[in-house]
Design a protein around this motif. Structure first.
Motif, PDB file in Angstrom:
ATOM      1  N   PHE A 158       7.293  -5.922   9.544  1.00 38.03           N
ATOM      2  CA  PHE A 158       5.870  -5.619   9.384  1.00 38.03           C
ATOM      3  C   PHE A 158       5.314  -6.682   8.458  1.00 38.03           C
ATOM      4  CE2 PHE A 158       7.153  -3.850   5.338  1.00 38.03           C
ATOM      5  CZ  PHE A 158       8.397  -3.320   5.616  1.00 38.03           C
ATOM      6  N   LYS A 159       4.102  -7.091   8.705  1.00 41.39           N
ATOM      7  CA  LYS A 159       3.547  -8.242   7.987  1.00 41.39           C
ATOM      8  C   LYS A 159       2.336  -7.832   7.169  1.00 41.39           C
ATOM      9  CE  LYS A 159       6.455 -10.823  10.305  1.00 41.39           C
ATOM     10  NZ  LYS A 159       7.627 -11.353   9.610  1.00 41.39           N
ATOM     11  N   LEU A 160       1.224  -7.520   7.858  1.00 43.09           N
ATOM     12  CA  LEU A 160      -0.047  -7.303   7.172  1.00 43.09           C
ATOM     13  C   LEU A 160       0.005  -6.118   6.221  1.00 43.09           C
ATOM     14  CD1 LEU A 160      -2.364  -7.840  10.259  1.00 43.09           C
ATOM     15  CD2 LEU A 160      -1.850  -9.476   8.429  1.00 43.09           C
ATOM     16  N   VAL A 161       0.838  -5.143   6.520  1.00 49.01           N
ATOM     17  CA  VAL A 161       0.891  -3.954   5.664  1.00 49.01           C
ATOM     18  C   VAL A 161       1.905  -4.114   4.534  1.00 49.01           C
ATOM     19  CG1 VAL A 161       0.210  -2.463   7.591  1.00 49.01           C
ATOM     20  CG2 VAL A 161       2.644  -2.730   7.052  1.00 49.01           C
ATOM     21  N   SER A 162       2.591  -5.256   4.485  1.00 52.16           N
ATOM     22  CA  SER A 162       3.660  -5.399   3.490  1.00 52.16           C
ATOM     23  C   SER A 162       3.124  -5.834   2.123  1.00 52.16           C
ATOM     24  CB  SER A 162       4.683  -6.413   3.983  1.00 52.16           C
ATOM     25  OG  SER A 162       4.150  -7.716   3.888  1.00 52.16           O
ATOM     26  N   ARG A 163       3.861  -5.488   1.099  1.00 54.97           N
ATOM     27  CA  ARG A 163       3.545  -5.937  -0.260  1.00 54.97           C
ATOM     28  C   ARG A 163       3.723  -7.455  -0.368  1.00 54.97           C
ATOM     29  NH1 ARG A 163       1.148  -2.610  -4.084  1.00 54.97           N
ATOM     30  NH2 ARG A 163       2.105  -0.548  -4.071  1.00 54.97           N
ATOM     31  N   GLU A 164       4.553  -7.992   0.482  1.00 55.42           N
ATOM     32  CA  GLU A 164       4.719  -9.443   0.457  1.00 55.42           C
ATOM     33  C   GLU A 164       3.391 -10.135   0.783  1.00 55.42           C
ATOM     34  OE1 GLU A 164       8.788 -10.977   2.050  1.00 55.42           O
ATOM     35  OE2 GLU A 164       8.387  -9.116   3.135  1.00 55.42           O
ATOM     36  N   MET A 165       2.648  -9.567   1.739  1.00 59.09           N
ATOM     37  CA  MET A 165       1.365 -10.137   2.140  1.00 59.09           C
ATOM     38  C   MET A 165       0.295  -9.861   1.092  1.00 59.09           C
ATOM     39  SD  MET A 165       0.600 -11.698   5.173  1.00 59.09           S
ATOM     40  CE  MET A 165       1.241 -11.918   6.843  1.00 59.09           C
ATOM     41  N   LYS A 166       0.358  -8.683   0.501  1.00 58.28           N
ATOM     42  CA  LYS A 166      -0.706  -8.246  -0.416  1.00 58.28           C
ATOM     43  C   LYS A 166      -0.068  -7.396  -1.499  1.00 58.28           C
ATOM     44  CE  LYS A 166      -5.169  -5.777  -0.216  1.00 58.28           C
ATOM     45  NZ  LYS A 166      -4.921  -4.439  -0.759  1.00 58.28           N
ATOM     46  N   ALA A 167       0.001  -7.933  -2.700  1.00 59.37           N
ATOM     47  CA  ALA A 167       0.706  -7.256  -3.783  1.00 59.37           C
ATOM     48  C   ALA A 167      -0.078  -6.070  -4.339  1.00 59.37           C
ATOM     49  CB  ALA A 167       1.013  -8.252  -4.895  1.00 59.37           C
ATOM     50  N   GLU A 168      -1.414  -6.202  -4.336  1.00 61.00           N
ATOM     51  CA  GLU A 168      -2.238  -5.129  -4.925  1.00 61.00           C
ATOM     52  C   GLU A 168      -2.338  -3.916  -4.008  1.00 61.00           C
ATOM     53  OE1 GLU A 168      -6.320  -6.480  -5.984  1.00 61.00           O
ATOM     54  OE2 GLU A 168      -5.437  -8.416  -5.447  1.00 61.00           O
ATOM     55  N   ASP A 169      -2.417  -2.746  -4.617  1.00 61.92           N
ATOM     56  CA  ASP A 169      -2.668  -1.521  -3.857  1.00 61.92           C
ATOM     57  C   ASP A 169      -3.979  -1.614  -3.083  1.00 61.92           C
ATOM     58  OD1 ASP A 169      -0.447  -0.309  -4.924  1.00 61.92           O
ATOM     59  OD2 ASP A 169      -1.538   0.847  -6.427  1.00 61.92           O
ATOM     60  N   THR A 170      -3.970  -1.165  -1.850  1.00 61.89           N
ATOM     61  CA  THR A 170      -5.217  -1.050  -1.103  1.00 61.89           C
ATOM     62  C   THR A 170      -5.942   0.221  -1.527  1.00 61.89           C
ATOM     63  OG1 THR A 170      -4.605  -2.355   0.802  1.00 61.89           O
ATOM     64  CG2 THR A 170      -6.133  -0.545   1.220  1.00 61.89           C
ATOM     65  N   ASP A 214       9.695   2.147  11.176  1.00 58.73           N
ATOM     66  CA  ASP A 214       8.876   2.492  12.345  1.00 58.73           C
ATOM     67  C   ASP A 214       7.450   2.836  11.927  1.00 58.73           C
ATOM     68  OD1 ASP A 214      11.037   2.328  14.117  1.00 58.73           O
ATOM     69  OD2 ASP A 214      11.477   4.467  14.034  1.00 58.73           O
ATOM     70  N   LEU A 215       7.332   3.614  10.852  1.00 59.03           N
ATOM     71  CA  LEU A 215       6.007   4.030  10.379  1.00 59.03           C
ATOM     72  C   LEU A 215       5.189   2.799   9.991  1.00 59.03           C
ATOM     73  CD1 LEU A 215       3.916   6.098   9.394  1.00 59.03           C
ATOM     74  CD2 LEU A 215       5.212   6.298   7.264  1.00 59.03           C
ATOM     75  N   LEU A 216       5.823   1.873   9.283  1.00 57.97           N
ATOM     76  CA  LEU A 216       5.096   0.678   8.845  1.00 57.97           C
ATOM     77  C   LEU A 216       4.724  -0.200  10.039  1.00 57.97           C
ATOM     78  CD1 LEU A 216       7.060   0.018   5.555  1.00 57.97           C
ATOM     79  CD2 LEU A 216       4.641   0.645   5.761  1.00 57.97           C
ATOM     80  N   LEU A 217       5.586  -0.246  11.042  1.00 58.47           N
ATOM     81  CA  LEU A 217       5.255  -1.025  12.234  1.00 58.47           C
ATOM     82  C   LEU A 217       4.096  -0.386  12.997  1.00 58.47           C
ATOM     83  CD1 LEU A 217       8.829  -2.071  13.357  1.00 58.47           C
ATOM     84  CD2 LEU A 217       6.966  -3.628  12.752  1.00 58.47           C
ATOM     85  N   LEU A 234      -0.359  -0.011   1.123  1.00 56.21           N
ATOM     86  CA  LEU A 234      -1.150   1.129   1.594  1.00 56.21           C
ATOM     87  C   LEU A 234      -0.868   2.356   0.743  1.00 56.21           C
ATOM     88  CD1 LEU A 234      -0.496   0.713   5.433  1.00 56.21           C
ATOM     89  CD2 LEU A 234      -2.481  -0.104   4.135  1.00 56.21           C
ATOM     90  N   SER A 235      -1.798   3.296   0.729  1.00 50.94           N
ATOM     91  CA  SER A 235      -1.523   4.502  -0.040  1.00 50.94           C
ATOM     92  C   SER A 235      -0.667   5.457   0.786  1.00 50.94           C
ATOM     93  CB  SER A 235      -2.811   5.155  -0.534  1.00 50.94           C
ATOM     94  OG  SER A 235      -3.673   5.394   0.530  1.00 50.94           O
ATOM     95  N   VAL A 236       0.083   6.291   0.063  1.00 49.65           N
ATOM     96  CA  VAL A 236       1.084   7.166   0.677  1.00 49.65           C
ATOM     97  C   VAL A 236       0.788   8.605   0.280  1.00 49.65           C
ATOM     98  CG1 VAL A 236       3.547   7.720   0.784  1.00 49.65           C
ATOM     99  CG2 VAL A 236       2.808   5.326   0.564  1.00 49.65           C
ATOM    100  N   PHE A 237       0.514   9.424   1.274  1.00 50.85           N
ATOM    101  CA  PHE A 237       0.266  10.845   1.043  1.00 50.85           C
ATOM    102  C   PHE A 237       1.473  11.653   1.522  1.00 50.85           C
ATOM    103  CE2 PHE A 237      -4.389  11.951   0.188  1.00 50.85           C
ATOM    104  CZ  PHE A 237      -4.665  10.728  -0.392  1.00 50.85           C
ATOM    105  N   VAL A 238       1.484  12.923   1.130  1.00 46.77           N
ATOM    106  CA  VAL A 238       2.531  13.835   1.583  1.00 46.77           C
ATOM    107  C   VAL A 238       1.871  15.121   2.047  1.00 46.77           C
ATOM    108  CG1 VAL A 238       4.499  15.254   0.823  1.00 46.77           C
ATOM    109  CG2 VAL A 238       4.344  12.862   0.112  1.00 46.77           C
TER     110      VAL A 238
END
Lengths: 339, 339, 339, 339
Positions: free
Chosen positions: D69-81, D216-219, D264-268
């Motif tokens: 996964f690319k665009l959603v990765s911390r590697e691409m964007k370190a700051e929280d969305t 899978d979720l990140l993809l 991305l933010s993570v909910f439960v």
């Protein structure tokens, strides 16, 4: 609930029963059979009473269906559902192999494989034009171009085409080419798609989801059957477990379980089920031995360079050896297998 | 690491190699073979160099073993391990069926079943005297009394006995009666028991744990092999998954995977694998079709009143039909099956 | 079945009830309580009638226990079981942290970690002398030498020792050093070991097996309780699923489920549960938030060079930060946490 | 691949870089950031060379992204969305609770619950108008009528609406009412729906599939992000395992794992995660303790008569107690929680 009638029940009696069902806010489904006529009832059937129907003309019997799935259950219809494709059958004593590459990659690749399979006696040809892939950056299929290739090959080689639908937009164009519309594991619980595809009344090849129980699979099939489409083929293709030495865990237990619970035919896809080409043939034989009505097998003329799933594809040569073994095995499990 | 020698290498050369291995703080294991002699090395082999051995007399080849499991791997020993019981074989081309009730319940019950099976040509008889049960309040087996019954039946009917050991206290008395000592799924990672049972050099029937990967199973077998005991039979008996329509999920994929990774024979227990008697025969045929070297099947003369596992037991009559099917199936998968 | 009496019921009445139970071929268990006295009955209790006991002197109530597990159920004993270690408690409102390295690697390593933990206020120290490992070729613990080190550290630092037993041979020597005997996930269904360890009446720390359901875990605890040993601590440590981004899947759902079903205390091992050191602290806090009575956490002074499980171990510094967070969290979930 | 630029890079430089990327048959994505500007590249990036971009004006750095996964990765964007809804935020330090009934059942039921939640300070209201159900014979939602009710309540109570979409036909009408469009677990790999919903550039609440790995979720999220929509909220809601004492197995391990891998933010969703109302609050607290950015909780004013999921719904009273606990817990995990 199920109402059983004689095969020669007058049309008038049948219509009266159906009207009564609708008056009670339920839905009647005529269920095809060779010795009996049956009307399945779905909806809020717990409000219905057996007595409401027992004394109506032509009614032989009224039966409660205990399972959550109704129309697809053996309780509703004891006989195997057999789907006819001109002279070829799926279901009952017939054993059929659906074979072909994972994807349509080019005209030449697809034609070459299709031609070799046709030569071996294969009738049902699979190849994906629209490919659901975990990553958006991997090959997603040739799409409309792929469908055109399939249409061309179909007319040239007189093969029956099995190909996957991923959404309702592309459903009409796929339905034009496909003899059997495949709904993949990832869309097994895409209920909108099940209903839309089901309503076309074409045969549907429904793959079990990676975490779907046998009951979930049958309930998904029920969404199709509820469109009065009984032309459904179920397919076990491996479930997700902790085991990592194989791509998925092929749950062959599901085959005899399904054969008992439903009148629909049950296929197995050993290619996805094990995910490693040299284990596909043993698992294919195992599937037939435990009662499968057929297989879906990935065959590619150049697995090393396939755009998807090459690692699990058989070469035509290996596939031919498998067909030979299947010919020997079929009579032991009382199946007709003609190539 | 593995050192390959000619079969006729002089004893002196062999001993020199073994001494050298021990000097380097590793452990040598002579590995039986029909065309080559091999010495497997376990321990901290990453400190060893191929050159240390390559020029020693009689050495043909020095090979690194890449898997975590060593002695049980095909890399160490390419030929199938065959265990001899007088004239009967387990492994290689031989197909064997181990059958009998879940538990020894009484002399009469056990004798009656054993006698019927003997009449059908069965050689290996299973029955548990010590039963591992999830609840302490269910039948735990007849224990020592059960072993006496097995000993008596063994001498009267000349059957080979397969029975389970649960702890080291009872290991000596079980080993006296058993021709094959079974270690159950729940004890697959009871390493102390694996070592103690392995050190007796009797054949061990090792069942896969409910959540054990194929690699875990082979590493548990390695504990036995490390006692210089290669007489090991692996058994797939179903894993735990989300599917609840069957007792376990029989992972038949594991059969061809194991056959490739190890020289040990691989059995399947369809009775525990599916857990419902009328699905046992289809799964038994499936197991053989994908390459199993044999089956363990529960047979009971009165399943409805069995003290354990009755629901998954075949009657002798149903079992006989299964044997008949197996006879037809065996040649297709190139196995010898003689009843 | 459960017979409830007043706390001050005369001894004679109690003994009469127990005799009657034995006459009926069942087993009586006196169950400790602060407001009521209870006698649990195990065995073939379906033959017993409530009326057999209801009119006996001192009997207040006779209750059927509906679960498969009996003595460990809340139905049998509503109050939390609290285990006393001099002034320190496990269970009830008390929150306790068991910490230490995976293995005893040397005297110095173990002493250093133990000393740091003692300084932080830790009372319960974990370290394995006997290590169950998947492969026979990995570090198996210092064994007896490890026990000696633990005994020495125990006397020097006045820590309570938690260490694992793998077999009955080593049980006596482990029981001499251990204040709490640990039975690991792989031995959770080693029923012989459960009974032998249980019969010593020392506290048992019982880890959930990798594929054990909550009910399986409680039935294994029942094997210990059936030895009249209620000093049992259950521990969730992760189950096997398809998810591979973590070592195991920590099933925290099991915590509130267990707290409802049993009076035993419930711990969580986040180190094994997630298997990656920088996720251990969040999971530790989560465990306490959903009701755990304590944690088992791996702490190592040099994780990069640990002989086992280094990747999931906290450094003392990180662990201290975690303790600080736990101090803040405890009152929110109404727990007492004193360091 | 990722190209990092200064925030004040001239528009011209940015457009030149994007043109160059397109020339090389790849796709540029401008990635929002507070201190740096970044251009993510997707497509066949293995053909690109770092040197192609390193010397272009304004380029600070060129980085390879190693994950699938690319665009959603911390590697691409370190700051929280962080997603802004007027004055309210999701992501970063903000903790938010989405609450409401499983389904819109009637105007009165929905309004009453919404009103009570509004009174408690809840901003995000959930309720399903279209309900994916395993069986075609269970309540499928009020559909368009349900959307009208939601629209009405939204305008009356100024709540933000979260509601589920099942297919592309109903997407436009749902998007008109919804502030956040939910894609459910069963549709997590319905890639067509992900793309269509993503292209609307509204916030998407994406639930993890029952057998989806974290990858899978990140993809699947990547499919949305590839539409240049970064307004994605991921939600853990329980996976399928062998454990049957709870509806699903809530995989809280996934929370810290996801927080590390993605911006991305993570909910439960503890309601579906455990499936039993009296375990929802402990699991909700656990979720926040291990780092979740928020919760989705089912609240119903009359759970016993709810048309779906009543058994797992909290009453407003119980929910209020939970909110009180969350207020105490939030500062410990360094989250802002304002009601």
């Amino acid at each position: 609930m199920l109402i059983v009638l004689n095969l020669d029940a007058p049309r008038n009696d049948i219509e009266n029963i159906k009207s009564k069902i609708k008056e009670l806010n339920c839905i009647p489904h005529e269920i095809p059979g060779s010795t009996k006529l049956a009307i399945g009832i779905t909806g809020d059937t717990h409000l219905l009473k057996e007595e409401d129907f027992q004394l109506m003309p032509s009614v032989l019997e009224v039966v409660r269906v205990t399972k959550k799935f109704k129309l697809v259950s053996r309780e509703m219809k004891a006989e195997d559902t057999i789907i006819k494709f001109d002279d070829d059958l799926i279901g009952g004593k017939s054993l059929q192999i659906i074979a072909g590459p994972c994807s349509v990659e080019s005209y030449n690749q697809t034609f070459e494989i299709a031609h070799e399979l046709k030569e071996m006696g294969i009738i049902f040809f699979r190849a994906g034009a629209f490919k659901p892939r975990s990553s958006p950056y991997t090959f997603q299929g040739l799409k409309e171009k792929g469908l055109e290739i399939l249409a061309d090959i179909k007319s040239k080689l007189s093969l029956k085409i099995v190909t996957e639908v991923m959404n309702s937009n592309t459903l009409p164009s796929i339905a034009e080419v496909a003899d059997i519309i495949q709904i993949g594991a990832r869309n097994m619980q895409n209920y909108s798609l099940l209903e839309e595809a089901g309503s076309l009344h074409k045969p549907i090849f429904l793959k079990r989801g990676m975490s779907a129980t046998v009951e979930d699979l049958l309930l998904s099939a029920e969404y199709i059957a509820a469109q009065n489409n009984f032309n459904i083929i179920l397919c076990e293709r491996g479930i997700r477990t902790f085991e990592i030495s194989t791509r998925n865990t092929l749950d062959l237990n599901a085959v005899p379980v399904l054969k008992q619970l439903t009148h629909l035919s049950v296929f197995v896809d050993p290619s996805h089920g094990v995910g490693i080409w040299d284990k596909v043939s043993p698992m294919a034989l195992a599937a037939i031995s435990c009662g499968a009505d057929g297989l879906m097998v990935e065959v590619h003329n150049d697995p090393a360079n396939a755009l998807s799933d090459g690692y699990q594809s058989l070469t035509p040569k290996t596939f031919k050896k498998l067909l030979n073994k299947i010919s020997q095995l079929a009579p032991i499990v009382e199946k007709d297998f003609n190539l």
